[in-house]
Structures are given as structure tokens and as C-alpha cells.
Design a protein around this motif. Structure first.
Motif, PDB file in Angstrom:
ATOM      1  N   ARG G  11       0.862  -1.192   0.000  1.00  0.00           N
ATOM      2  CA  ARG G  11       0.000   0.000   0.000  1.00  0.00           C
ATOM      3  C   ARG G  11       0.892   1.234   0.000  1.00  0.00           C
ATOM      4  NH1 ARG G  11      -2.592  -2.518   4.165  1.00  0.00           N
ATOM      5  NH2 ARG G  11      -4.402  -3.756   3.539  1.00  0.00           N
ATOM      6  N   PRO G  13       1.352   5.233  -0.190  1.00  0.00           N
ATOM      7  CA  PRO G  13       0.510   6.408   0.090  1.00  0.00           C
ATOM      8  C   PRO G  13       0.196   7.151  -1.211  1.00  0.00           C
ATOM      9  CG  PRO G  13       2.741   6.727   0.956  1.00  0.00           C
ATOM     10  CD  PRO G  13       2.676   5.326   0.433  1.00  0.00           C
ATOM     11  N   HIS G  14      -1.038   7.671  -1.310  1.00  0.00           N
ATOM     12  CA  HIS G  14      -1.468   8.302  -2.561  1.00  0.00           C
ATOM     13  C   HIS G  14      -0.682   9.567  -2.868  1.00  0.00           C
ATOM     14  CE1 HIS G  14      -4.488   5.384  -3.074  1.00  0.00           C
ATOM     15  NE2 HIS G  14      -5.183   5.727  -2.018  1.00  0.00           N
ATOM     16  N   GLU G  28      12.264  -2.937  -6.475  1.00  0.00           N
ATOM     17  CA  GLU G  28      11.638  -4.136  -5.896  1.00  0.00           C
ATOM     18  C   GLU G  28      11.649  -5.284  -6.915  1.00  0.00           C
ATOM     19  OE1 GLU G  28      10.566  -4.018  -2.800  1.00  0.00           O
ATOM     20  OE2 GLU G  28       9.256  -5.745  -2.528  1.00  0.00           O
ATOM     21  N   LEU G  29      11.355  -4.955  -8.170  1.00  0.00           N
ATOM     22  CA  LEU G  29      11.335  -5.985  -9.211  1.00  0.00           C
ATOM     23  C   LEU G  29      12.735  -6.574  -9.402  1.00  0.00           C
ATOM     24  CD1 LEU G  29       9.608  -7.399 -11.355  1.00  0.00           C
ATOM     25  CD2 LEU G  29      10.118  -5.519 -12.924  1.00  0.00           C
ATOM     26  N   GLY G  32      13.512  -8.682  -6.457  1.00  0.00           N
ATOM     27  CA  GLY G  32      12.728  -9.912  -6.515  1.00  0.00           C
ATOM     28  C   GLY G  32      13.368 -10.926  -7.453  1.00  0.00           C
ATOM     29  N   THR G  51      -2.744  -5.381  -5.366  1.00  0.00           N
ATOM     30  CA  THR G  51      -1.293  -5.180  -5.269  1.00  0.00           C
ATOM     31  C   THR G  51      -0.739  -6.150  -4.225  1.00  0.00           C
ATOM     32  OG1 THR G  51      -1.762  -3.375  -3.757  1.00  0.00           O
ATOM     33  CG2 THR G  51      -1.334  -2.797  -6.045  1.00  0.00           C
ATOM     34  N   HIS G  66      13.354 -13.078   7.862  1.00  0.00           N
ATOM     35  CA  HIS G  66      13.038 -11.693   8.235  1.00  0.00           C
ATOM     36  C   HIS G  66      14.058 -10.719   7.651  1.00  0.00           C
ATOM     37  CE1 HIS G  66      11.485  -8.312  10.404  1.00  0.00           C
ATOM     38  NE2 HIS G  66      12.694  -8.045  10.825  1.00  0.00           N
ATOM     39  N   LEU G  69      13.210 -10.153   4.007  1.00  0.00           N
ATOM     40  CA  LEU G  69      11.991  -9.364   3.817  1.00  0.00           C
ATOM     41  C   LEU G  69      12.200  -7.913   4.252  1.00  0.00           C
ATOM     42  CD1 LEU G  69       9.491 -12.062   5.068  1.00  0.00           C
ATOM     43  CD2 LEU G  69       9.483 -11.078   2.778  1.00  0.00           C
ATOM     44  N   PHE G  75       9.789  -2.437   1.676  1.00  0.00           N
ATOM     45  CA  PHE G  75       9.392  -2.974   2.986  1.00  0.00           C
ATOM     46  C   PHE G  75       8.561  -2.005   3.838  1.00  0.00           C
ATOM     47  CE2 PHE G  75      10.226  -3.906   7.521  1.00  0.00           C
ATOM     48  CZ  PHE G  75       9.573  -5.122   7.595  1.00  0.00           C
ATOM     49  N   PRO G  76       8.912  -0.699   3.905  1.00  0.00           N
ATOM     50  CA  PRO G  76       8.121   0.167   4.798  1.00  0.00           C
ATOM     51  C   PRO G  76       6.645   0.256   4.410  1.00  0.00           C
ATOM     52  CG  PRO G  76      10.195   1.237   4.197  1.00  0.00           C
ATOM     53  CD  PRO G  76      10.064   0.006   3.335  1.00  0.00           C
ATOM     54  N   TRP G  77       6.302  -0.153   3.193  1.00  0.00           N
ATOM     55  CA  TRP G  77       4.916  -0.043   2.729  1.00  0.00           C
ATOM     56  C   TRP G  77       4.259  -1.408   2.555  1.00  0.00           C
ATOM     57  CZ3 TRP G  77       9.091   2.678   0.775  1.00  0.00           C
ATOM     58  CH2 TRP G  77       9.118   4.031   1.117  1.00  0.00           C
ATOM     59  N   VAL G  80       3.118  -8.024   5.654  1.00  0.00           N
ATOM     60  CA  VAL G  80       3.618  -9.353   5.325  1.00  0.00           C
ATOM     61  C   VAL G  80       3.073 -10.373   6.320  1.00  0.00           C
ATOM     62  CG1 VAL G  80       5.690 -10.766   5.015  1.00  0.00           C
ATOM     63  CG2 VAL G  80       5.738  -8.338   4.412  1.00  0.00           C
TER      64      VAL G  80
END
Lengths: 93, 93, 93, 93, 93, 93, 93, 93, 93, 93
Positions: G11, G13-14, G28-29, G32, G51, G66, G69, G75-77, G80
Motif C-alpha cells: 500500500r 501512500p497516494h 523491488e522488481l 525480486g 497489489t 526476516h 523481507l 518494505f516500509p509499505w 507481510v
């Protein structure tokens, strides 16, 4: 007419200016009384300690009910749960 | 008098003999109509597709309401949720 | 008088200035003690590790209870759950 | 002494013989009154329309509280939720 | 001493400056180690993939436990669930 | 060794003969103490008022933990929730 | 190696600037794919319309999982949920 | 083609400028009608009183469905629940 | 006509004789096809892996819908959730 | 082929004869291995401490998946949750 149990929760953002909140609440109260007079809201109660209410609303169908609810002045800040109600045999005599 | 929103779910065990279930349901219906006539059940609805109902009940206090509910013929097979209701400003004018 | 179990959760926004939060908390504490002295709050406890409390409140009816709760200084930041309580036969002798 | 909020739900199986259920309920009531007299149950209320109760219990620690609850005549048919309570600043003056 | 299972979730607002968050986390770590050394935190674990932990805390009563938890540097951003624990017969021999 | 938080709920059917239930509980207690002596159960607590316990269990991996849990005398009547635990920086120094 | 079912919800923030979000998603991709190449992420799927993703991750223990992750760029958003998995007898032959 | 039950909840932030919200809603409506014309959305309904809808969507597989949903103009503000549907024997004759 | 989303879960007791269960399922299937032919069930799907279905049902009002559902051969073993549906602007053109 | 996350919970009634339960479990294990060999069950794990498993299943569509699941020897005693999975961009390169 179909009766619906409608449970409404109001959550105004804390940073809304007080005069805007007051004006919206006053408009909501006026609109609510119009809906009572029109027979759309048949009964309505405050859940104590909260900004929630439950009411018995009447409409020809869910589409009409949605139009009324979506037109409430406070609609953007409402969470609404709608339950369609059937006649109970205790009353059906 | 205080008004309460009362949500009742009936679950009869599948192995209850049909004549016992029928007799209990008939007694419940008679008692329900007495409570309507006495002004204790002000309105009651069936939740469609279920053996649940929601109603508006009136009593002097929760203890009196409990006595009425605990005296229902089907009480041992009911799950009951009670919500005490306050006057809403839309109706308070 | 009717007794109610009242569960209150306080959530202040993180961006509220500390002096405003302190003033609100002090006003809430003063009001809470007035309500204890007036016999409205009969008992109240902190849920450990939280900003929640549970208490036993007394009022003539849910409408009166709502008026008291809605008048709390911290009311806009409270989530309140009210359960109306009936006399228990263990105490009724 | 530590105070605990204790929420108890009773569910007797529908096929328990009535005399057994009556005897258990009478024994529970007697034991409940002993616990009131002993200061273990400080207050207890019926949740209206249900076979649930909430109460304020006192014990030196959770182990002692468990011993009392596990010794109730109806214990095998109870669901019990225990919440340890802390002193609230409103009462702490 | 009473043992408690304490489940803590940390949620820092995304707009908190990094240096403030770092300073708070360092202070929390120091305070946590003091509490371990003092025997208040008997064990503590990270829930993998999260900013949650579970631990075994010891205190004389819930009021003392609340004072310790409410004094944590990160307390305003914590959600804390406390469960009071009783002795288990497997260990009681 | 990996540590796990294990939450176990026991529900024996009400129609189990008392001697069978007693024998199972005695076997469970003996097995529990063996697991404590073997270092598999590191700590275990009763949740007061219930037939639930929480404990810290150690195993090389989840498969080994499952074998131990599935071998408990009361396993067919247990509901078990397992949470794998990671080292917390407070303890990691 | 232990396998874990890992359910991740993102998630953002908008009000995060689009370029920051795009950069984080690209990082992130890349990370991953490194984790896939390293055998840490054994499989991963998108939950359609969301998402969120679910995946099978491998690590020596929860502490190592941990660390991986908590090192993800997003991670902050992330929220998990980790479930440790045991060998199933269908595969164990 | 596979049919899916898709439940969508829209939550626009209260501080989004009205013209942006209106433009997004208009684009969403246009895109929705294209998807109806293309046979992707087979039926769609408003849940009365809410900004939620439920619909029957068709796609070759979940990956294709995700691409369509993730391409909706309002996607960043949607919560989407997808349930894959199987043929029912009532219709399969 | 009003459309309803109807979610039905079937749970037959495990001790029901197989021939009774088969006869009930066959009667339910015949009745279901009659309701499809009558336009009451507009669409119906199996939730894969379960004895649940979701469907779109049409009726003049909730009371009529209840009568149809309560008349299903398997009704005593069904859990039914009914959601009244409103017209969506995507379809309303 | 579409991949599905399938979560299965087994609950055998406590009064099922041991030989019937053993025969069913053996048949389920044989069928499970056939499905692994056929590529329908791609991976499957035990949730430790439980009679639950999670697995990755492959089928052309939900109707085919349902047929396989409904044909399991233990199906009448299973609770099954199915989640359709989409390709994730981390794997899509």
C-alpha cells in the motif's frame, strides 16, 4: 414499498474546518427531516456513544434507495450498510 | 420505555422431531403476536433466505427485556443480539 | 438507573500539537472525575498497554448516556462501544 | 488483589436431561453467591437475551482466578474470556 | 510476579523524518535492553516480515505493566495486546 | 533450533466417558513433562478460565514440530496455531 | 532449508510522487528477480485485481527470512504474513 | 472463457480536487462501458448506499483479468476481491 | 423485478442416510432448473472446491424471494446470504 | 493451465470408526499421489500442528478444478478455499 434496515457510520476528517462540519451536519439534519416527512425514513435511532445511526428506510427498490442515500449532504463521509427486509409472519395476519 | 434493536437467529437441531418443531414454532408465533399486541415488539422483519429476524422491541430496562426474551418458547435455540437505542435528533423536534 | 458496560478507545492524530493533546487529556480527566463524583461512572479501568478503558456507567436511558458521552472533551477522537446490562440472578436475592 | 473483566458464555447441549441442567444451574447459582460473599465476584451482569454474563472478578493472580473459574459447576460448558485490568487515573486520586 | 504475553505492533507514520524515526528506534532498543536486564522482558521475538514482536513480560500487576509499556519511547505508535498468563500444570510439579 | 509460539485449544466432546477423558489428560500431562525435559517445550502457560494454553516450543524445523504435535495423546481434539519466531534485536547483542 | 508461504500486500501512500513510486517498484522488481535467481523466492504469484502477492520462500530459519523481507526496497509499505510450512506426506515418499 | 465474481470498493481520498475526481469517474465510466461492449463485464451492480459494486467478469485466465483490472483509471483507489467461478449443475444441462 | 446476489452454503449432517441425501439433492436440482426456467434464478455458479454457490436471483421484493428460498428442498440445511442489488450507471445508458 | 492456491482443512467426526478413518486417509494419500504424478498438485505442504494443508494446484479452469476436488475420497469432510493466481512480473521475464 420495500423496507430496509440501514446502518450509517459518519467519520468526518479531523482537519475539516468546524464551520464546514457544522454546515454539513445542519444540512444533513434538514434533509433527514424531509425524508422523515416524505415517509422514506420511517424510524431512526442513534447508537449511543457513537456517530452511527440505524434506521428503517422505505423505497420502491434498491436503486431508488441508493439515489436517496447518495444524495445525502454527508454521503462522502458515510459508511452505509443496507439490509433488505421481508415481511415477518408475526406481523402478517 | 427504551427501544432496542433485537437480532434473533433460530437454529433447531436437525434431529428434533417434526411435530415438536412445529409445536414450538406455533407457540412462538402466538407469543410473538401477544408481544406485538402488548406493544413490546413494535416492528419485526424476516431476513430473507434465513431463519433470522430483526425487530424493534420496547421495555423499561434491559432486565425486563431479558425476562421477555428468556420466556420465548424457542429461547433455548435462539442466538440473540441486543442493541440499546437512543433518540436521534432527526426525530427529536 | 440502567448500568452499561462502556469500552472506549482513544486515538489522537499524531500531528496534534502536544499542548492541545495535553489540555484535552487534562479536561477529560477533570470531566471523568466529575462523572465519578456524580455517580455516572461507577467504575473505570485502563486496559494495560493501551489508550483504551472499560467502565460501568449508569444512566436513566441510552439517550441520557449518549448525551454524557458525546459531551466528553475527547469525544471526536473516541471509539465507543456500549452494552446495556441486565440484573444477574446471582446479585438478585 | 487484581481485578479482571470476565465474559462467560454458557452453552448446554440440547440433549442434556432437564433435571441435570436444572441441578447444574442451581449449583452454579449457589457457587456464584458464595463467590460474591467471598469478594471474588465484585459485580456481575446478564447480557440481555443471552446465556452470557460479564463480571468483575478479583484474585491475587491469574493462576488463582483460573482455579476459581475451573471449579465452577458449569465449567465444562463455559467459554470464558479474561481481561486483566489496570487502575485508571480517573479513580487514582 | 505475574507473566504476560505481550504482542506489540509498531506503525510509524510514513511522513516522520528519518532521523526522528532512527532516534526513536535506538531509544526503544536501549530501553528494551534495560527491561531485559531488569527482568521485566523475559523473552522477546520478532514476527518475521513485520514490525511486530511478541514477548513474555513480568510485573507485579497490570497497573505496573501498563506503566512500563506506556513509558516506551515508541508508545504513541504502538498497538499493544496484553494477555495475563496462569501457571500450567505441566510446569507446576 | 527454531522457536515457535504455539497456541493450543482443547475441546473434548461432552459425551466422552469421564474415565477416557481422565486417562487422556493424564497421558497428555506425562507427555508434556517429557517434552519439557527434552527441551522441546521451553515454557507453557494456561490461558486463565479456558482449556487453552500458549507455549514456546523448539524444533529443528516445522516438519519436526508437526511430528511432535501430531503425536500428542489429545491431538485429535486440539486446535493448534503455530507461529514461527525470529530473533529480536533486543536479545541479539 | 525451510519453506514459507509469504503473503505480501503493498500500500503506497497516494501522495507519494510518481517518480519515487516508479523507482521503488523497479528496485523491488530487480531485487525480486535476484531472490528468484538465488533460490530464496521459489514461486510467486499476483493475486488478481490487487497489489498483493503470495509466494513460496526458502530460508534456513525465520530470522534469515526476516532479514531478507526487511531488506526489500518497498518494505516500509508492505504488510507481510508468514506461515512456516511442513513437509506433506503426499510429497514425502 | 472463465467467469469471475468481482467485488470492487472505491475510496477516493477526501482531499482529492473535485475536478480530478470527476475526471477519473468519467474515465472509469467510459472504460466500464467499453468493457461491457467487449463482453468482459457481463453484468455489474451497485451495492446500494455505497461506492462498491459487484460484477460478473469474463477472461481467459486470472492474468488477463488482472491486466484489465489494473488498467482501470481508478485502480490506485480500488480494493478488489476476485472469486473464480465454476459451472453449476443447474445450468449445465 | 429486483435482482439479488444470493450466496448459499449447504451443510448436510454426516449421519444423513445416503439415499435421503441423494433424493434431496435431486429434488434441489429439479427445483433449481424450474427456477431457472421461470426466470427467478438468472445465473448461478459453483464456488470451486465447496458445496457453496452464488447466484443472481430476481423477485418483486424480499418477501417473495424469501418464500422461494424457504421452499427449496434443502432449505433446512442451507445458510443463505442475500444482498439487494441496485442498477449500476455502467449498465444504465 | 491456471494455477490455484488451495487451502484444505480436514475435520473427521470424532465418532467415525478408526478403520473407516484409516481407510479414507489411505485412499486420500493414494489419490493425492496420483494427482502429483498427473501434474495437478504441483506442490503441497502441511500446516504444522493441524490437519490442514496448502497446495498449488493446476487446472484448465475452475470447473475442472472443482471436479478434481469434489472427487477426493475425503471431500465430504473437507473445507476448501480456492484462490485463482495470476502470473507475477518477477517470474514473467
Amino acid at each position: 414499498m420495500i423496507e430496509f434496515l440501514v446502518h450509517i457510520t459518519l467519520r468526518l476528517p479531523h482537519d475539516m474546518p468546524a464551520e464546514q462540519a457544522d454546515a454539513l451536519r445542519a444540512a444533513e439534519l434538514r434533509r433527514g427531516r424531509e425524508l422523515v416527512d416524505a415517509g422514506v425514513i420511517k424510524r431512526i435511532w442513534r447508537l449511543p456513544g457513537t456517530t452511527e445511526n440505524v434506521g428503517i428506510w422505505a423505497a420502491h427498490d434498491p436503486t431508488e434507495l441508493h439515489a436517496v442515500l447518495a444524495g445525502l449532504p454527508l454521503f462522502p463521509w458515510l459508511t452505509v450498510e443496507v439490509t433488505a427486509l421481508a415481511l415477518h409472519p408475526i406481523e402478517d395476519r
